[in-house]
Write an enzyme that holds these catalytic residues in place. Structure first.
Site, PDB file in Angstrom:
ATOM      1  N   GLY A   1       0.666  -1.216  -0.027  1.00  0.00           N
ATOM      2  CA  GLY A   1      -0.005   0.000  -0.007  1.00  0.00           C
ATOM      3  C   GLY A   1       0.870   1.478   0.142  1.00  0.00           C
TER       4      GLY A   1
ATOM      5  N   CYS B   1       5.447  -6.335   1.828  1.00  0.00           N
ATOM      6  CA  CYS B   1       5.858  -4.855   1.623  1.00  0.00           C
ATOM      7  C   CYS B   1       4.884  -3.890   2.864  1.00  0.00           C
ATOM      8  CB  CYS B   1       5.426  -3.937   0.417  1.00  0.00           C
ATOM      9  SG  CYS B   1       6.348  -2.543  -0.093  1.00  0.00           S
ATOM     10  N   TYR B   2       4.091  -3.027   2.474  1.00  0.00           N
ATOM     11  CA  TYR B   2       3.372  -2.308   3.770  1.00  0.00           C
ATOM     12  C   TYR B   2       2.732  -3.416   4.663  1.00  0.00           C
ATOM     13  CZ  TYR B   2      -0.151   0.457   6.229  1.00  0.00           C
ATOM     14  OH  TYR B   2      -0.786   1.091   7.305  1.00  0.00           O
TER      15      TYR B   2
ATOM     16  N   HIS C   1       8.032  -7.275  -3.539  1.00  0.00           N
ATOM     17  CA  HIS C   1       6.579  -8.099  -4.126  1.00  0.00           C
ATOM     18  C   HIS C   1       7.078  -9.118  -4.960  1.00  0.00           C
ATOM     19  CE1 HIS C   1       4.058  -4.429  -3.630  1.00  0.00           C
ATOM     20  NE2 HIS C   1       5.206  -3.796  -3.459  1.00  0.00           N
TER      21      HIS C   1
ATOM     22  N   GLU D   1       5.063 -10.863  -6.638  1.00  0.00           N
ATOM     23  CA  GLU D   1       3.740 -11.204  -7.645  1.00  0.00           C
ATOM     24  C   GLU D   1       4.040 -10.551  -8.907  1.00  0.00           C
ATOM     25  OE1 GLU D   1       2.463  -7.295  -5.223  1.00  0.00           O
ATOM     26  OE2 GLU D   1       3.507  -9.136  -4.791  1.00  0.00           O
TER      27      GLU D   1
ATOM     28  N   LYS E   1     -10.882 -11.241 -16.540  1.00  0.00           N
ATOM     29  CA  LYS E   1     -11.317 -11.322 -17.958  1.00  0.00           C
ATOM     30  C   LYS E   1     -10.877 -12.514 -18.616  1.00  0.00           C
ATOM     31  CE  LYS E   1     -13.053  -9.253 -21.867  1.00  0.00           C
ATOM     32  NZ  LYS E   1     -14.344  -8.614 -21.714  1.00  0.00           N
TER      33      LYS E   1
ATOM     34  N   ASP F   1     -18.013 -10.770 -22.356  1.00  0.00           N
ATOM     35  CA  ASP F   1     -18.753 -11.013 -20.766  1.00  0.00           C
ATOM     36  C   ASP F   1     -20.176 -11.334 -20.987  1.00  0.00           C
ATOM     37  OD1 ASP F   1     -16.284 -10.063 -20.097  1.00  0.00           O
ATOM     38  OD2 ASP F   1     -16.908  -8.063 -19.888  1.00  0.00           O
TER      39      ASP F   1
END
Length: 512
Positions: free
Chosen positions: A54, A81-82, A168, A170, A368, A226
């Protein structure tokens, strides 16, 4: 019930990416507000909890904090992180501002190769993005990794199964980060990795049937991925209780309305109403050039027509919509106030008081690419599943300036040439969007021995995962040359073609 991971969102730009990485491992996860109570988590019983990064400083008195009781749930926790800094502070450690903000690639050295670092190299590159750092460990924690500027780049308490990463895992800039996430998911949390689309379909069919009962459902079918997948899923669940309305607003790609009618009305045999009302939309758009005004007119006209057609169906209780997970996430606004409105998105909202439906949103938990996988599982053809995103207002936001029938037809012809040439590329399925834009300027040209003064077409091709960010695609020059030559030679009204090389941000994908 399948295993699932709770991700508490503290406002990181990478939070959605954490969710995507987890789901790629066939583990279900949900993004929750940072202040989700421990009692709610105890009741829902996730296999593990992740605290995202964050932008705030944990040293600030107003910074967002989780419910401290979460640490007593005996559920595995990974703070990123945060999330690591907050964990350090709440569990009695000390946090200090970094000597300098660390942002970018950094080498870390693993100090403890057990637990979540078991498959991680002894030294490797990670992606840092932080200002504060843990200076003194909480009781019971050990240093798991260090970097040159960060003595505690990772920490862990094996007994409590609580871990923190200053970097991070990810992002692609941490090449081995997925190994850490996999260790946390499968070794620490004990996830099975059995979440797949067949199971999702079975679950949603039961949910839809229970919600609808013997009621009737109306679905606004646009022909996009969608709404097409939502229609196919609900049709499998309740059959003829589903009624689809397709509004042909005259602003679609050439031949698209006929494709939708053929696929859903004839092939699938759904109850499909086609409202051919292009003239009505174009009449209301006459003289309008402001993009937001265009969107409001198109949205309002769509609602009017959709409502009229829905009334003709008699008593209908439910409205199906193709809301996706990024839409849900953006609406949560977990940190601070609502997000700034970049542009108004088109959806079936604001219906008249006499049409009060209960919503059915069966894909609101999916990204998606997951919706595309769902469509494939439901038997939709590849050309429909892989269809590129198309704006709700259609070509009205790709015809810059006033929208007229003539300008729409010119753009439809130009866009068809773009699609035909781009679709020949081997990696066409990996391209997020490719389209033409008609600019409200004219330029001098020469055709034969004559001077021309005609329109400019801009070509926009971008790579993206979920449209949150996008980079312009490096299309081979020979492909761009063929597109340009075909448009200028075959489309009357265009004498110049340009290529858009701006990324999002700062630009948006669409021009309006």
């Amino acid at each position: 019930m399948h295993d699932w991971i709770a991700i508490l969102d503290f406002g990181s730009q990478y939070t959605q990416l954490i969710a995507r990485r987890i789901r790629e491992q066939k583990v279900y996860c949900e993004l929750l507000r940072y202040d989700t109570p421990a009692a709610e988590l105890r009741e829902r019983n996730p296999a593990g909890i992740i605290f995202s990064g964050g932008p705030a400083s944990v040293l600030n008195a107003e910074s967002p904090l989780c419910d401290p009781a979460i640490y007593d749930l005996e559920t595995p926790i990974l703070g990123i992180c945060y999330g690591m800094q907050m964990t350090g502070r709440l569990l009695g450690g000390e946090i200090r501002p970094g000597d300098s903000r660390e942002y970018g690639s950094t080498d870390i050295v693993v100090q403890d190769g057990s637990s979540i670092f078991a498959d991680f190299p002894a030294k490797d590159v990670v992606w840092m993005s932080h200002g504060d750092q843990v200076e003194q460990l909480p009781a019971g924690f050990d240093v798991l990794a260090t970097s040159e500027s960060c003595p505690i780049a990772a920490m862990g308490n094996e007994a409590r199964r609580i871990y923190g990463l200053q970097f991070h895992p990810e992002v692609v800039h941490t090449p081995q980060g997925i190994q850490i996430l996999k260790r946390f998911l499968f070794e620490t949390c004990g996830c099975k990795g059995d979440w797949e689309m067949g199971q999702f379909i079975r679950e949603q069919i039961n949910v839809i049937r229970a919600q609808v009962g013997d009621g009737q459902v109306v679905c606004g079918l646009s022909g996009g991925v969608d709404s097409s997948v939502v229609a196919a899923l609900i049709y499998r669940a309740i059959g003829d209780q589903l009624h689809c309305i397709f509004v042909d607003n005259g602003l679609l790609r050439g031949g698209e309305a006929e494709e939708v009618e053929q696929m859903f009305g004839n092939h699938f045999g759904m109850d499909l109403t086609v409202a051919r009302v292009g003239d009505q939309f174009l009449d209301r758009l006459a003289g309008v050039v402001d993009p937001e005004e265009k969107r409001k007119i198109i949205g309002g006209t769509f609602i009017d027509i959709f409502a009229d057609e829905a009334r003709k169906l008699g008593e209908v209780n439910f409205l199906a919509q193709g809301t996706l997970y990024p839409d849900v996430i953006e609406s949560l606004s977990p940190i601070g106030g609502p997000s700034a409105t970049i542009k108004t998105h088109h959806n079936v909202g604001g219906l008249p008081d006499d049409l009060q439906f209960e919503l059915i949103e069966p894909v609101k938990e999916l990204f998606k690419d997951e919706v595309r996988l769902l469509g494939k599982e439901l038997g939709l053809p590849d050309e429909m599943i892989q269809r590129q995103p198309f704006p709700g207002p259609g070509l009205a936001v790709r015809v810059l300036g006033e929208v007229t029938r003539e300008r729409v037809e010119v753009l439809q012809q130009a866009d068809r040439r773009v699609q035909e040439e781009m679709s020949k590329l081997e990696n066409y399925g990996e391209i997020w969007q490719s389209f033409a834009v008609l600019l409200p300027v004219q330029t001098v040209g020469v055709m034969g021995d004559s001077r021309t003064y005609e329109h400019v077409a801009a070509i926009r091709v971008v790579d993206s995962v979920d449209a949150m960010t996008a980079d312009w695609t490096r299309v081979p020059y020979d492909v761009l040359a063929r597109i340009s030559n075909r448009i200028i030679n075959e489309v009357r009204g265009i004498n110049r073609v340009v290529y858009d090389i701006s990324s999002k941000p700062p630009a948006t994908i669409e021009w309006e």
